[in-house]
Design a protein around this motif. Structure first.
Motif, PDB file in Angstrom:
ATOM      1  N   HIS A 156     125.110  66.577  10.933  1.00  0.00           N
ATOM      2  CA  HIS A 156     124.683  65.741   9.828  1.00  0.00           C
ATOM      3  C   HIS A 156     123.221  65.970   9.471  1.00  0.00           C
ATOM      4  O   HIS A 156     122.860  66.086   8.297  1.00  0.00           O
ATOM      5  N   ALA A 161     119.284  68.361   5.758  1.00  0.00           N
ATOM      6  CA  ALA A 161     118.134  69.251   5.515  1.00  0.00           C
ATOM      7  C   ALA A 161     118.519  70.283   4.458  1.00  0.00           C
ATOM      8  O   ALA A 161     117.732  70.626   3.576  1.00  0.00           O
ATOM      9  N   PHE A 164     118.948  68.535   0.848  1.00  0.00           N
ATOM     10  CA  PHE A 164     117.769  67.976   0.190  1.00  0.00           C
ATOM     11  C   PHE A 164     116.579  68.930   0.161  1.00  0.00           C
ATOM     12  O   PHE A 164     115.442  68.498   0.019  1.00  0.00           O
ATOM     13  N   ASP A 208     112.728  70.287   7.230  1.00  0.00           N
ATOM     14  CA  ASP A 208     112.991  71.060   6.003  1.00  0.00           C
ATOM     15  C   ASP A 208     111.788  70.995   5.086  1.00  0.00           C
ATOM     16  O   ASP A 208     110.910  70.151   5.253  1.00  0.00           O
ATOM     17  N   ILE A 211     112.646  67.742  -0.738  1.00  0.00           N
ATOM     18  CA  ILE A 211     112.131  66.733  -1.670  1.00  0.00           C
ATOM     19  C   ILE A 211     111.345  65.640  -0.961  1.00  0.00           C
ATOM     20  O   ILE A 211     110.570  64.933  -1.587  1.00  0.00           O
ATOM     21  N   GLY A 212     111.552  65.488   0.354  1.00  0.00           N
ATOM     22  CA  GLY A 212     110.825  64.457   1.095  1.00  0.00           C
ATOM     23  C   GLY A 212     111.382  63.064   0.854  1.00  0.00           C
ATOM     24  O   GLY A 212     112.314  62.856   0.061  1.00  0.00           O
ATOM     25  N   ILE A 213     110.795  62.104   1.562  1.00  0.00           N
ATOM     26  CA  ILE A 213     111.282  60.711   1.530  1.00  0.00           C
ATOM     27  C   ILE A 213     110.060  59.813   1.343  1.00  0.00           C
ATOM     28  O   ILE A 213     109.057  59.977   2.058  1.00  0.00           O
ATOM     29  N   GLN A 226     122.286  53.232   2.453  1.00  0.00           N
ATOM     30  CA  GLN A 226     120.991  53.371   1.800  1.00  0.00           C
ATOM     31  C   GLN A 226     120.794  54.814   1.350  1.00  0.00           C
ATOM     32  O   GLN A 226     120.849  55.737   2.164  1.00  0.00           O
ATOM     33  N   VAL A 228     117.987  57.009  -1.061  1.00  0.00           N
ATOM     34  CA  VAL A 228     116.681  56.810  -1.699  1.00  0.00           C
ATOM     35  C   VAL A 228     116.389  57.994  -2.609  1.00  0.00           C
ATOM     36  O   VAL A 228     117.149  58.971  -2.633  1.00  0.00           O
ATOM     37  N   ILE A 233     118.303  62.685  -6.419  1.00  0.00           N
ATOM     38  CA  ILE A 233     119.509  63.079  -5.668  1.00  0.00           C
ATOM     39  C   ILE A 233     120.802  62.670  -6.364  1.00  0.00           C
ATOM     40  O   ILE A 233     121.871  62.734  -5.768  1.00  0.00           O
ATOM     41  N   GLY A 238     127.088  61.895  -1.446  1.00  0.00           N
ATOM     42  CA  GLY A 238     126.678  61.150  -0.257  1.00  0.00           C
ATOM     43  C   GLY A 238     126.922  59.668  -0.436  1.00  0.00           C
ATOM     44  O   GLY A 238     126.997  59.161  -1.547  1.00  0.00           O
ATOM     45  N   LEU A 241     125.709  56.936   4.684  1.00  0.00           N
ATOM     46  CA  LEU A 241     126.256  56.483   5.972  1.00  0.00           C
ATOM     47  C   LEU A 241     125.914  57.431   7.122  1.00  0.00           C
ATOM     48  O   LEU A 241     125.964  57.049   8.286  1.00  0.00           O
ATOM     49  N   GLY A 242     125.580  58.682   6.782  1.00  0.00           N
ATOM     50  CA  GLY A 242     125.394  59.696   7.826  1.00  0.00           C
ATOM     51  C   GLY A 242     124.271  59.369   8.793  1.00  0.00           C
ATOM     52  O   GLY A 242     124.431  59.508  10.010  1.00  0.00           O
ATOM     53  N   LEU A 243     123.149  58.890   8.276  1.00  0.00           N
ATOM     54  CA  LEU A 243     122.025  58.592   9.182  1.00  0.00           C
ATOM     55  C   LEU A 243     122.301  57.340  10.006  1.00  0.00           C
ATOM     56  O   LEU A 243     121.789  57.204  11.120  1.00  0.00           O
ATOM     57  N   THR A 244     123.129  56.437   9.463  1.00  0.00           N
ATOM     58  CA  THR A 244     123.523  55.263  10.255  1.00  0.00           C
ATOM     59  C   THR A 244     124.347  55.738  11.454  1.00  0.00           C
ATOM     60  O   THR A 244     124.126  55.320  12.592  1.00  0.00           O
ATOM     61  N   PHE A 269     113.133  65.177  11.019  1.00  0.00           N
ATOM     62  CA  PHE A 269     113.871  64.166  11.777  1.00  0.00           C
ATOM     63  C   PHE A 269     113.661  64.448  13.259  1.00  0.00           C
ATOM     64  O   PHE A 269     113.857  65.574  13.717  1.00  0.00           O
TER      65      PHE A 269
HETATM   66  P1  ADP Z   1     123.868  60.634   2.496  1.00  0.00           P
HETATM   67  O1  ADP Z   1     125.325  60.783   2.750  1.00  0.00           O
HETATM   68  O2  ADP Z   1     123.540  59.940   1.231  1.00  0.00           O
HETATM   69  O3  ADP Z   1     123.115  61.909   2.698  1.00  0.00           O
HETATM   70  P2  ADP Z   1     122.421  59.669   4.808  1.00  0.00           P
HETATM   71  O4  ADP Z   1     122.587  58.386   5.550  1.00  0.00           O
HETATM   72  O5  ADP Z   1     122.589  60.926   5.568  1.00  0.00           O
HETATM   73  O6  ADP Z   1     123.425  59.587   3.605  1.00  0.00           O
HETATM   74  O7  ADP Z   1     120.997  59.697   4.161  1.00  0.00           O
HETATM   75  C1  ADP Z   1     120.505  58.545   3.487  1.00  0.00           C
HETATM   76  C2  ADP Z   1     119.489  58.958   2.450  1.00  0.00           C
HETATM   77  O8  ADP Z   1     118.290  59.433   3.095  1.00  0.00           O
HETATM   78  C3  ADP Z   1     119.927  60.116   1.559  1.00  0.00           C
HETATM   79  O9  ADP Z   1     120.745  59.668   0.511  1.00  0.00           O
HETATM   80  C4  ADP Z   1     118.580  60.632   1.085  1.00  0.00           C
HETATM   81  O10 ADP Z   1     118.084  59.786   0.065  1.00  0.00           O
HETATM   82  C5  ADP Z   1     117.683  60.438   2.312  1.00  0.00           C
HETATM   83  N1  ADP Z   1     117.592  61.670   3.150  1.00  0.00           N
HETATM   84  C6  ADP Z   1     118.257  61.937   4.292  1.00  0.00           C
HETATM   85  N2  ADP Z   1     117.905  63.130   4.800  1.00  0.00           N
HETATM   86  C7  ADP Z   1     116.964  63.623   3.973  1.00  0.00           C
HETATM   87  C8  ADP Z   1     116.180  64.830   3.944  1.00  0.00           C
HETATM   88  N3  ADP Z   1     116.304  65.765   4.900  1.00  0.00           N
HETATM   89  N4  ADP Z   1     115.292  64.988   2.925  1.00  0.00           N
HETATM   90  C9  ADP Z   1     115.166  64.038   1.966  1.00  0.00           C
HETATM   91  N5  ADP Z   1     115.860  62.896   1.923  1.00  0.00           N
HETATM   92  C10 ADP Z   1     116.753  62.680   2.913  1.00  0.00           C
END
Ligand code: ADP
Length: 279
Positions: A156, A161, A164, A208, A211-213, A226, A228, A233, A238, A241-244, A269
């Motif tokens: 994930h 990476a 985005f 990576d 685009i950054g956060i 969530q 962002v 994007i 998406g 849910l992946g980061l959760t 990360f």
């Molecule tokens: P998604 O399925 O939307 O990718 P994630 O839970 O994996 O869900 O990520 C949540 C949000 O965090 C993404 O929608 C994106 O806005 C931001 N994000 C995650 N990883 C990155 C990354 N490597 N670079 C920039 N933004 C990221």
């Protein structure tokens, strides 16, 4: 599930809020988009095949079947993800830790993501793996981990990476020891979990040049649903849910995960995992 009825030896996932505000209009819109698109592909191409199969060459039929197969894959990805999150939150996910060589696992996952049968974009992406000198002997890279769950986590984070950041820029993965030091501070919101630092830790960094956060979202992205940077994007699939899922996996391992980023330039990360205590 209450404290008493948790499976023995299995750490509880911390900080899960069972609120219902995630069922907001924006999230429902992305869920229906994620379900509707592949469904439309499957329905449309199945109808085409049924109506015109006599007139289509076998190559054309094969192409349509490939699109149907990839639409079905996408649908099952979304459904599996929802189910997995539900299972984690009900503490139903089995956790089977074994000593694992972190470097071998990372190499293995990257090789799998770059296999010929994977979508070309990720198969062709430059992914560089660096093992720091401190962790360059196999026994020093051992972590006590559940292989299947860690694979999900790596998949994930690498996929994000890739999603985005622009294609020619490489994705960097670093495997190193984590040495707590004033020059190496934990983000403030993790200070409550500082006891994790009492054990020897290995760090995986996935970096990576994308685009950054935004700084104010670095903590929120690990919460359910969530997403962002929405203006940037919108076109990227998406559900947020992946980061959760990654956070739940790391919590089962008694580790830590966080992100740092420079908006418009890069994201990193960090994942800290307990090293196998014998070494
Ligand atoms: P998604 O399925 O939307 O990718 P994630 O839970 O994996 O869900 O990520 C949540 C949000 O965090 C993404 O929608 C994106 O806005 C931001 N994000 C995650 N990883 C990155 C990354 N490597 N670079 C920039 N933004 C990221």
């Amino acid at each position: 599930m209450d404290e008493m009825h948790k499976p023995p030896g299995k750490p509880a996932i911390t900080q899960i809020s069972h609120d219902t505000d995630f069922l907001n209009a924006e999230w429902l819109a992305s869920l229906s988009h994620e379900l509707r698109n592949p469904l439309a592909t499957i329905k449309g191409y199945t109808t085409l095949l049924m109506r015109h199969h006599g007139q289509l060459s076998s190559e054309e039929q094969y192409e349509l079947l490939q699109s149907i197969a990839s639409g079905s894959e996408q649908l099952s990805y979304v459904i599996n993800m929802l189910q997995e999150i539900a299972e984690f939150e009900a503490n139903l996910v089995p956790f089977r830790p074994h000593p694992i060589d972190a470097s071998m696992l990372v190499h293995d996952v990257v090789m799998e993501m770059q296999r010929d049968d994977q979508p070309r974009a990720i198969a062709d992406r430059a992914i560089q793996i660096t093992v720091s000198e401190l962790a360059n002997e196999p026994e020093k890279r051992l972590i006590l981990a559940d292989q299947g769950l860690l694979r999900r986590l790596l998949f994930h984070l690498i996929e994000n990476a890739h999603k985005f950041s622009p294609d020619p820029s490489p994705i960097q993965i670093t495997i190193t020891y984590f040495l707590p030091a004033p020059s190496n501070p934990l983000p403030e919101h993790l200070h409550a979990d500082k006891e994790v630092l009492q054990q020897p830790l290995l760090e995986l960094r996935i970096q990576d040049s994308g685009i950054g956060i935004p700084e104010e979202d670095l903590e929120r992205i690990f919460e359910r649903f969530q997403r962002v940077n929405l203006t940037l994007i919108r076109e990227v699939n998406g559900l947020g849910l992946g980061l959760t899922l990654c956070k739940y996996i790391v919590a089962l391992h008694h580790g830590l995960i966080w992100a740092e980023s420079t908006l418009g330039a890069n994201s990193t990360f960090h994942v800290l995992l307990p090293r196998h205590s014998q070494y």
